[in-house]
Design an enzyme around this catalytic site. Structure first.
Site, PDB file in Angstrom:
ATOM      1  CG  HIS A 131      -6.260  -9.387  35.896  1.00 22.17           C
ATOM      2  ND1 HIS A 131      -6.581  -8.435  34.953  1.00 22.17           N
ATOM      3  CD2 HIS A 131      -7.240  -9.325  36.836  1.00 22.17           C
ATOM      4  CE1 HIS A 131      -7.714  -7.831  35.301  1.00 22.17           C
ATOM      5  NE2 HIS A 131      -8.120  -8.359  36.423  1.00 22.17           N
ATOM      6  CG  HIS A 132      -6.704  -8.159  40.465  1.00 21.49           C
ATOM      7  ND1 HIS A 132      -6.281  -7.024  39.820  1.00 21.49           N
ATOM      8  CD2 HIS A 132      -8.034  -8.271  40.210  1.00 21.49           C
ATOM      9  CE1 HIS A 132      -7.337  -6.463  39.204  1.00 21.49           C
ATOM     10  NE2 HIS A 132      -8.398  -7.203  39.420  1.00 21.49           N
ATOM     11  N   GLY A 133      -3.599 -11.608  41.380  1.00 23.31           N
ATOM     12  CA  GLY A 133      -2.854 -12.403  42.360  1.00 23.31           C
ATOM     13  C   GLY A 133      -1.399 -11.956  42.471  1.00 23.31           C
ATOM     14  CG  ASP A 173      -3.124  -5.287  40.822  1.00 22.54           C
ATOM     15  OD1 ASP A 173      -3.677  -6.261  40.258  1.00 22.54           O
ATOM     16  OD2 ASP A 173      -3.391  -4.931  41.986  1.00 22.54           O
TER      17      ASP A 173
END
Ligand SMILES: [Zn+2]
Length: 373
Positions: A131-133, A173
């Site tokens: 979920h940060h990519g 993010d």
């Protein structure tokens, strides 16, 4: 409705980010092995994740970045440009042998899930949850963003309203960037305050689409149950989603080496159970989780929950052997693992008082949501 299906792949069994990286430990293969040992993964419920083609990734990632990932995999070297622009070859996002194939397989599973859920159902893609990519760069161990790709795939399948619930210890993010201001997306993230990437503050509503709940260290099961019943379930119900996506990161448990929350795996299973049936389509993704026993036991229990399987008090010998074969080198938790990490899936509950900062923040978020609604 057809039975839930689990997406997995063998590439995750031996692939490692390197000897000192938190993602040196096996995770997805443990879920597959434990589920098979328990008789919970018959062939008709298992799908091998296809590797996403570069073009399929261009729906959110830049062609330059995808080309860079492929080249770095081929040469096993990040150039100055790869480092500066795409953050490849850093300590957190190292160059490793499967640097393109591994994330492209997780993404392939998530893209496929969006297609398979066109007419409804339940899909579990434990390799997913990166979920940060970001569109043009790697971020926080995540080279691609498969949750965003899954949600875009759902949209292509005609699914409009998506509720995205994220109980990983870190704030999502990358997903927030992908769905900022989207009126047909409700993002709810519960994450440890002050932890990297330090985004997702209480007042940050991501252009009206997010409810961010930063929680203090030591979050316990009773507090998570409160958050579930007072915030997550009512907000998702009110939103009336066509699909629910749950990112079920396993780094919020007490024994995780990267975060400081104190949940037991019961908390994650209860959130999973509470979200089942709130929409016709339910996609569950993995995420963080850096203690090989905790993550394997928790994610296998998620699969049991989705299927309604009863979790045995003591694991059969074949399942115990899977857990006894795990190693956690370079971490004190790997030195003398407690016996129940080998013989059980279910942790003892870790309840406690519900702190005022949690009830206050849930109240503030609920007030804001009702003003908007
Ligand atoms: Zn995390």
């Amino acid at each position: 409705m057809s039975k839930p299906r689990l997406i997995g792949a063998e590439i995750f069994r031996h692939s490692s980010y390197g000897r000192w990286h938190p993602l040196r430990v096996p995770r997805v293969s443990t879920v597959m092995d434990l589920s098979r040992a328990l008789g919970w993964l018959p062939p008709e419920q298992f799908i091998i994740a296809p590797r996403a083609k570069p073009k399929a990734l261009h729906v959110w990632h830049t062609p330059a970045y995808i080309a860079s990932l492929q080249r770095v995999e081929a040469t096993q070297e990040a150039t100055a440009q790869d480092r500066a622009r795409h953050d490849l070859g850093s300590v957190t996002n190292p160059v490793y042998p499967e640097i393109f194939r591994r994330p492209a397989t997780a993404a392939g599973g998530s893209l496929l899930a969006g297609e398979l859920l066109r007419d409804g159902g339940i899909i579990y893609n434990p390799p997913g949850g990166t979920h940060h990519g970001m569109p043009d760069r790697a971020n926080g161990f995540c080279y691609l963003n498969d949750p965003v790709l899954a949600m875009l795939s759902l949209r292509r399948s005609g699914v409009r309203r998506i509720a995205y619930v994220d109980i990983d210890a870190h704030h999502c993010d990358g997903v927030a960037e992908g769905f900022h201001g989207d009126p047909d997306c409700l993002m709810i993230s519960v994450h440890e305050e002050g932890l990297w990437p330090r985004t997702g503050l209480l007042d940050d509503d991501a252009g009206g689409s997010a409810l961010n709940l930063p929680v203090p260290r030591g979050l316990n099961d009773d507090e998570m149950a409160y958050i579930r019943d007072a915030l997550i379930v009512p907000q998702v119900e009110t939103f009336r989603p066509d699909a629910v996506v749950l990112l079920c990161g396993a780094d919020g448990v007490e024994e995780d080496p990267l975060a400081h929350l104190s949940l037991s795996n019961n908390a994650h299973w209860a959130v999973t159970r509470a979200l089942m049936g709130l929409a016709r389509r339910f996609l569950v993704l993995g995420g963080g989780g850096y203690n090989p026993w905790s993550v394997g036991r928790l994610w296998t229990g998620v699969w049991a929950t989705l299927n309604g399987h009863e979790i045995p008090d003591r694991l059969p010998p074949e399942a115990e052997a899977v857990l006894r074969a795990l190693r956690f080198d370079g971490n004190r938790r790997g030195k003398n693992p407690p016996e129940h990490w080998f013989t059980t899936l279910q942790d003892a509950a870790r309840g406690g008082p519900i702190r005022a900062e949690i009830t206050d923040r849930v109240w503030r978020l609920s007030q804001r949501a009702s003003r908007k609604g």
